[in-house]
Design a protein around this motif. Structure first.
Motif, mmCIF file in Angstrom:
data_model
loop_
_atom_site.group_PDB
_atom_site.id
_atom_site.type_symbol
_atom_site.label_atom_id
_atom_site.label_comp_id
_atom_site.label_asym_id
_atom_site.label_seq_id
_atom_site.Cartn_x
_atom_site.Cartn_y
_atom_site.Cartn_z
ATOM 1 N N VAL A 82 -6.688 0.612 -0.972
ATOM 2 C CA VAL A 82 -6.788 -0.849 -0.993
ATOM 3 C C VAL A 82 -8.249 -1.269 -1.168
ATOM 4 N N ARG A 138 -2.484 -3.631 -4.626
ATOM 5 C CA ARG A 138 -2.518 -5.079 -4.441
ATOM 6 C C ARG A 138 -1.479 -5.439 -3.386
ATOM 7 N N ASP A 169 -11.797 -6.396 -1.148
ATOM 8 C CA ASP A 169 -11.380 -7.800 -1.119
ATOM 9 C C ASP A 169 -9.942 -7.945 -0.626
ATOM 10 N N GLU A 170 -9.104 -6.978 -0.959
ATOM 11 C CA GLU A 170 -7.719 -7.001 -0.488
ATOM 12 C C GLU A 170 -7.648 -6.741 1.016
ATOM 13 N N HIS A 197 -0.023 -10.835 0.362
ATOM 14 C CA HIS A 197 -0.657 -11.524 1.482
ATOM 15 C C HIS A 197 0.246 -12.600 2.089
ATOM 16 N N SER A 247 0.845 -1.196 0.000
ATOM 17 C CA SER A 247 0.000 0.000 0.000
ATOM 18 C C SER A 247 0.880 1.246 0.000
#
Length: 277
Positions: free
Chosen positions: A210, A185, A213-214, A188, A175
């Motif tokens: 962001v 994106r 869903d992220e 993760h 970020s």
């Protein structure tokens, strides 16, 4: 109700949820954040940054007092956090002005200087009962931890947390601050490795950019405190612009600040529902 930041973050971490921390610039920001939190039925953190204090002529007490009063009148738990502090003088004002936590920011210094300065800040803040967040910067770029492409190394993060004694760590996982579009994106897998490497809660800065869903995936992987600022200002400014464009003779600020406050509250409620999902 006013609650120490550390307690709010710990509760979110134990529940496997994210806690939203929203930047406050004006009283309307604070009111909007708490209104949004009440609508979502979720706890929240009000953040006042060193830049916001500078905007208020360098005076911390007036905006801090207003934010705390808004927090105390809330039906949900609300924490008060002093954000991105680089000034030792400002750090020393935090506890006396009702803050439960600070983010001490030495991220743009070289690693060893960051570590030394942060460890000293933590000792001073802990003596005053403050919960302390910091940011591990200068990992591959002079712009700090959130320079494009920069990522936090889990082993270095573990060493840094142990050496400084911080209570939470902001990490670079994809970020960036001040993003006006939600196109970031996140890494993760890196979030998971950082969660496993450090014993303290992880913090995501630059979360306005962001997508939902992220954010959901990031919380599932171990992110806890989610900082949001630009999204509020975008909602605020769009509402003011629309109201003034619709009535060029309008002079009463309440007529355009009210819809701006409502727009920010809606943004907060939507974000908190995502983080708690």
């Amino acid at each position: 109700m006013f609650v120490p930041t550390g307690e709010i973050v710990a509760a979110a971490r134990n529940a496997g949820a994210g806690i939203g921390a929203f930047n406050v610039i004006t009283v309307e920001h604070a009111e909007a954040v708490v209104t949004g939190a009440e609508a979502a039925g979720r706890p929240v953190i009000l953040q006042i940054s060193e830049n916001a204090v500078r905007f208020h002529h360098g005076r911390l007490a007036p905006i801090a007092t207003a934010a705390r009063c808004v927090a105390e009148a809330s039906s949900v738990p609300v924490g008060l956090h002093l954000d991105h502090v680089t000034s030792d003088e400002l750090l020393d004002q935090a506890a006396a002005n009702g803050f439960g936590s600070v983010m001490y920011d030495a991220s743009q210094r070289p690693y060893e200087q960051n570590l030394t300065a942060t460890a000293d800040a933590v000792r001073r803040a802990h003596r005053q009962g403050l919960w302390v967040e910091s940011e591990l910067g200068e990992i591959g770029g002079k712009d700090g931890a959130h320079a494009p492409g920069v990522r936090t190394d889990p082993d270095e993060a573990a060493t840094y947390v142990a050496a400084t004694g911080v209570d939470a760590l902001a990490v670079a996982v994809g970020s960036s601050h001040a993003m006006a579009t939600r196109t970031a994106r996140l890494d993760h897998d890196l979030i998971t490795r950082l969660r496993d490497a450090v014993p303290v809660p992880l913090v995501l800065h630059g979360s306005s950019g962001v997508p939902d869903d992220e954010l959901i995936a990031a919380v599932r992987c171990g992110m806890v405190k989610i900082n949001i600022g630009t999204a509020l200002n975008s909602a605020f400014t769009a509402a003011v612009r629309q109201r003034l464009d619709g009535d060029t003779a309008l002079t009463d600020p309440r007529k355009y600040l009210a819809p701006a406050r409502d727009a920010m509250a809606g943004t907060v409620a939507a974000a908190l529902r995502v983080l708690g999902s």
